[in-house]
Motif scaffolding. Structure first.
Motif, mmCIF file in Angstrom:
data_model
loop_
_atom_site.group_PDB
_atom_site.id
_atom_site.type_symbol
_atom_site.label_atom_id
_atom_site.label_comp_id
_atom_site.label_asym_id
_atom_site.label_seq_id
_atom_site.Cartn_x
_atom_site.Cartn_y
_atom_site.Cartn_z
ATOM 1 N N SER A 90 -59.357 -8.243 28.445
ATOM 2 C CA SER A 90 -60.206 -7.128 28.892
ATOM 3 C C SER A 90 -61.669 -7.542 28.933
ATOM 4 O O SER A 90 -62.377 -7.288 29.917
ATOM 5 C CB SER A 90 -60.039 -5.921 27.966
ATOM 6 O OG SER A 90 -58.718 -5.453 27.994
ATOM 7 N N VAL A 91 -62.136 -8.193 27.874
ATOM 8 C CA VAL A 91 -63.527 -8.656 27.830
ATOM 9 C C VAL A 91 -63.748 -9.735 28.894
ATOM 10 O O VAL A 91 -64.765 -9.726 29.599
ATOM 11 C CB VAL A 91 -63.890 -9.165 26.419
ATOM 12 C CG1 VAL A 91 -65.222 -9.876 26.415
ATOM 13 C CG2 VAL A 91 -63.880 -8.003 25.432
ATOM 14 N N LEU A 94 -64.193 -8.160 32.280
ATOM 15 C CA LEU A 94 -65.513 -7.542 32.460
ATOM 16 C C LEU A 94 -66.553 -8.578 32.871
ATOM 17 O O LEU A 94 -67.338 -8.361 33.798
ATOM 18 C CB LEU A 94 -65.947 -6.846 31.171
ATOM 19 C CG LEU A 94 -65.221 -5.572 30.803
ATOM 20 C CD1 LEU A 94 -65.623 -5.122 29.398
ATOM 21 C CD2 LEU A 94 -65.501 -4.486 31.812
ATOM 22 N N TYR A 95 -66.563 -9.712 32.178
ATOM 23 C CA TYR A 95 -67.544 -10.755 32.495
ATOM 24 C C TYR A 95 -67.240 -11.431 33.831
ATOM 25 O O TYR A 95 -68.146 -11.775 34.589
ATOM 26 C CB TYR A 95 -67.634 -11.774 31.359
ATOM 27 C CG TYR A 95 -68.437 -11.247 30.207
ATOM 28 C CD1 TYR A 95 -69.829 -11.183 30.286
ATOM 29 C CD2 TYR A 95 -67.819 -10.765 29.059
ATOM 30 C CE1 TYR A 95 -70.575 -10.670 29.233
ATOM 31 C CE2 TYR A 95 -68.558 -10.260 28.006
ATOM 32 C CZ TYR A 95 -69.935 -10.204 28.104
ATOM 33 O OH TYR A 95 -70.676 -9.690 27.066
ATOM 34 N N ASN A 98 -68.457 -9.219 36.563
ATOM 35 C CA ASN A 98 -69.909 -9.365 36.685
ATOM 36 C C ASN A 98 -70.274 -10.619 37.485
ATOM 37 O O ASN A 98 -71.182 -10.598 38.311
ATOM 38 C CB ASN A 98 -70.551 -9.402 35.295
ATOM 39 C CG ASN A 98 -72.032 -9.719 35.366
ATOM 40 O OD1 ASN A 98 -72.437 -10.841 35.065
ATOM 41 N ND2 ASN A 98 -72.832 -8.755 35.790
ATOM 42 N N VAL A 105 -72.358 -6.376 32.025
ATOM 43 C CA VAL A 105 -71.607 -5.785 30.911
ATOM 44 C C VAL A 105 -72.609 -5.165 29.941
ATOM 45 O O VAL A 105 -73.555 -5.810 29.509
ATOM 46 C CB VAL A 105 -70.750 -6.857 30.203
ATOM 47 C CG1 VAL A 105 -70.003 -6.253 29.030
ATOM 48 C CG2 VAL A 105 -69.787 -7.490 31.185
ATOM 49 N N ASP A 106 -72.397 -3.899 29.618
ATOM 50 C CA ASP A 106 -73.302 -3.168 28.724
ATOM 51 C C ASP A 106 -72.492 -2.648 27.535
ATOM 52 O O ASP A 106 -71.649 -1.769 27.677
ATOM 53 C CB ASP A 106 -73.941 -2.000 29.475
ATOM 54 C CG ASP A 106 -74.867 -1.176 28.599
ATOM 55 O OD1 ASP A 106 -75.262 -1.657 27.521
ATOM 56 O OD2 ASP A 106 -75.179 -0.039 29.000
ATOM 57 N N TRP A 107 -72.749 -3.218 26.385
ATOM 58 C CA TRP A 107 -72.015 -2.848 25.175
ATOM 59 C C TRP A 107 -72.712 -1.741 24.389
ATOM 60 O O TRP A 107 -72.210 -1.311 23.358
ATOM 61 C CB TRP A 107 -71.841 -4.065 24.262
ATOM 62 C CG TRP A 107 -71.042 -5.153 24.918
ATOM 63 C CD1 TRP A 107 -71.513 -6.314 25.428
ATOM 64 C CD2 TRP A 107 -69.629 -5.168 25.143
ATOM 65 N NE1 TRP A 107 -70.487 -7.067 25.955
ATOM 66 C CE2 TRP A 107 -69.309 -6.381 25.788
ATOM 67 C CE3 TRP A 107 -68.590 -4.281 24.862
ATOM 68 C CZ2 TRP A 107 -68.022 -6.719 26.166
ATOM 69 C CZ3 TRP A 107 -67.303 -4.634 25.231
ATOM 70 C CH2 TRP A 107 -67.034 -5.836 25.875
#
Length: 164
Positions: A90-91, A94-95, A98, A105-107
């Motif tokens: 999943s992470v 996201l990257y 991008n 990616v905004d945590w």
């Protein structure tokens, strides 16, 4: 009816799961249920399996089906892996998104980890209970009584794909 269920277990499950899955959506659109009730549709395959096992008429069919929930064939380490592994792809996705022009990616909006992990575990368990009892607990054993494991898995996979 029971002969039809025995002959076409995956198709029977698919049709009934679709009906049960769409019922909450129809009730929401009619204003009878809140929007959050749409998640009830995730339980449709397991609910359909319970109904079909009862209609099928085999003595102890529903009990046997529900008894499959108590079979644990893996240690706690594997359960931890399965429940937590989904974070890595999943992470990475996201990257990767991008890198191909998606937003950064905004945590900052992420809740603290102790709040997130129980939610992920509960969603994984309930999503699994909502589906696996139907596809693997009901349809697959009935298909394997007549077909090879490969053919049975392909049939279940196609039905599951349509359901999704």
């Amino acid at each position: 009816m029971s002969a039809l269920i025995r002959r076409y277990p995956a198709l029977s499950l698919l049709v009934l799961a679709m009906v049960f899955g769409l019922a909450p959506v129809a009730a929401i659109r009619a204003g009878l249920l809140p929007e959050a009730a749409s998640q009830l549709g995730a339980m449709s395959a397991s609910l359909a399996a319970i109904v079909l096992a009862a209609v099928e008429g085999r003595k102890g069919g529903v009990r046997e089906l529900l008894g499959r929930l108590l079979i644990w064939r893996a240690g706690i380490g594997w359960w931890a892996f399965v429940l937590l592994f989904e974070a890595l792809p999943s992470v990475a996705a996201l990257y990767l998104f991008n890198r191909f022009g998606g937003p950064a990616v905004d945590w900052s909006g992420l809740k603290p980890l102790p709040n997130v992990v129980p939610m992920i575990v509960m969603l994984t368990i309930f999503a699994g209970l909502g589906e696996e009892l139907g596809w693997r607990g009901f349809a697959l054993p009935r298909l394997q009584a007549r077909h090879s494991a490969l053919v049975s898995s392909i049939i279940v996979g196609v039905a599951w794909g349509i359901w999704h």
